[in-house]
Design an enzyme around this catalytic site. Sequence first.
Site, PDB file in Angstrom:
ATOM      1  N   ASP A  23       0.819  -1.215   0.000  1.00  0.00           N
ATOM      2  CA  ASP A  23       0.000   0.000   0.000  1.00  0.00           C
ATOM      3  C   ASP A  23       0.858   1.274   0.000  1.00  0.00           C
ATOM      4  O   ASP A  23       1.951   1.286   0.565  1.00  0.00           O
ATOM      5  CB  ASP A  23      -0.879  -0.026   1.260  1.00  0.00           C
ATOM      6  CG  ASP A  23      -2.051   0.919   1.161  1.00  0.00           C
ATOM      7  OD1 ASP A  23      -2.306   1.449   0.055  1.00  0.00           O
ATOM      8  OD2 ASP A  23      -2.723   1.127   2.179  1.00  0.00           O
ATOM      9  N   ASN A  71     -10.525  -3.381  -6.392  1.00  0.00           N
ATOM     10  CA  ASN A  71      -9.704  -2.410  -7.129  1.00  0.00           C
ATOM     11  C   ASN A  71     -10.249  -2.076  -8.529  1.00  0.00           C
ATOM     12  O   ASN A  71      -9.812  -1.103  -9.149  1.00  0.00           O
ATOM     13  CB  ASN A  71      -8.248  -2.887  -7.250  1.00  0.00           C
ATOM     14  CG  ASN A  71      -7.453  -2.761  -5.958  1.00  0.00           C
ATOM     15  OD1 ASN A  71      -6.506  -3.496  -5.713  1.00  0.00           O
ATOM     16  ND2 ASN A  71      -7.817  -1.815  -5.103  1.00  0.00           N
TER      17      ASN A  71
HETATM   18  C1  FPP Z   1      -2.031  -0.086  -3.328  1.00  0.00           C
HETATM   19  O1  FPP Z   1      -1.542   1.247  -3.269  1.00  0.00           O
HETATM   20  C2  FPP Z   1      -1.446  -0.769  -4.475  1.00  0.00           C
HETATM   21  C3  FPP Z   1      -2.153  -1.401  -5.463  1.00  0.00           C
HETATM   22  C4  FPP Z   1      -3.628  -1.461  -5.479  1.00  0.00           C
HETATM   23  C5  FPP Z   1      -1.468  -2.030  -6.598  1.00  0.00           C
HETATM   24  C6  FPP Z   1      -0.218  -2.809  -6.288  1.00  0.00           C
HETATM   25  C7  FPP Z   1       0.438  -3.162  -7.549  1.00  0.00           C
HETATM   26  C8  FPP Z   1       1.763  -3.183  -7.756  1.00  0.00           C
HETATM   27  C9  FPP Z   1       2.762  -2.943  -6.687  1.00  0.00           C
HETATM   28  C10 FPP Z   1       2.336  -3.417  -9.124  1.00  0.00           C
HETATM   29  C11 FPP Z   1       1.979  -4.668  -9.847  1.00  0.00           C
HETATM   30  C12 FPP Z   1       2.216  -5.921  -9.154  1.00  0.00           C
HETATM   31  C13 FPP Z   1       3.076  -6.905  -9.504  1.00  0.00           C
HETATM   32  C14 FPP Z   1       3.010  -8.200  -8.763  1.00  0.00           C
HETATM   33  C15 FPP Z   1       4.116  -6.741 -10.536  1.00  0.00           C
HETATM   34  P1  FPP Z   1      -2.566   2.451  -3.490  1.00  0.00           P
HETATM   35  O2  FPP Z   1      -2.664   2.727  -4.942  1.00  0.00           O
HETATM   36  O3  FPP Z   1      -3.867   2.132  -2.842  1.00  0.00           O
HETATM   37  O4  FPP Z   1      -1.835   3.615  -2.754  1.00  0.00           O
HETATM   38  P2  FPP Z   1      -2.517   4.848  -2.029  1.00  0.00           P
HETATM   39  O5  FPP Z   1      -3.287   4.295  -0.874  1.00  0.00           O
HETATM   40  O6  FPP Z   1      -1.357   5.683  -1.621  1.00  0.00           O
HETATM   41  O7  FPP Z   1      -3.394   5.530  -3.050  1.00  0.00           O
END
Ligand code: FPP
Length: 247
Positions: A23, A71
């Site tokens: 996150d 998501n």
């Molecule tokens: C949460 O941060 C993150 C995600 C929903 C996506 C995670 C994906 C990756 C790290 C990349 C792809 C994965 C692989 C396995 C290559 P957020 O977007 O909710 O952050 P925020 O809370 O700061 O908005």
Amino acid sequence: MADKQNLLPAGTKVPEHIGVIMDGNGRWAKKRGLPRKVGHREGAQTFRTITRHAKKLGVKYFTVYAFSTENWKRPKDEVEAIMDLFEKYLDEVRDFIEENIRICFIGDRSMLRERLQQKMRSVEEDSLHFDSMTLLIAINYGGRDEIAHAARALAYKVQSGEMEASEIDALALENELYTSKLDGDKAPDVDLVIRPSGEQRLSNFMIWQAAYAEFYYTNILWPDFKPKDLEAAVIAYSDRHRRFGGI
Ligand code: FPP
């Protein structure tokens, strides 16, 4: 292989199964005035580094929450960017295979692009016999969805006469979870859940498997999470006294 004794204080208990909620990618990008997808790109890089480090520490199962069933509510271009990163990773994953890491996916893959599904299957097959660590990538994954899926599978078994309704117990349900269907393997319960970025929620991540997990929270945003931060989480875990309902 690096000796985990060099990386952790002597006597540190390393969790067999760690789950990570990756996150803070969006906030990391926002702080720099960059588009959210840049944060995900950095987050994908951190994922590669931390996965390798987990193996070096002696972790046996490492699960990352890459994309949840919720998501899809995000803007289309952000969803596309995450799927593109995921597909790019699957193309490059031969590096991981060289490291003897087995790769599996958990979640409902039927909603993913057909090409992605094929690549996932092929990576799973090609890494099947690697045994230094099992990496579980949760994609289109939701804990509630997983439990509903398992309940449905049991209902079909009862309907077809394969089992009696009275035989359904916690173990029978657990055996139908995605984590029990790893081509001949079953992941153990999660010992430690790590959530960076200051949020202190489970967000539908492995709600069954984390029933007795220890939780570790940190304010560090996922793209800034470093191998030493993983070590700090493992050391904190090692100091906890787990009772599993006993005393
Ligand atoms: C949460 O941060 C993150 C995600 C929903 C996506 C995670 C994906 C990756 C790290 C990349 C792809 C994965 C692989 C396995 C290559 P957020 O977007 O909710 O952050 P925020 O809370 O700061 O908005």
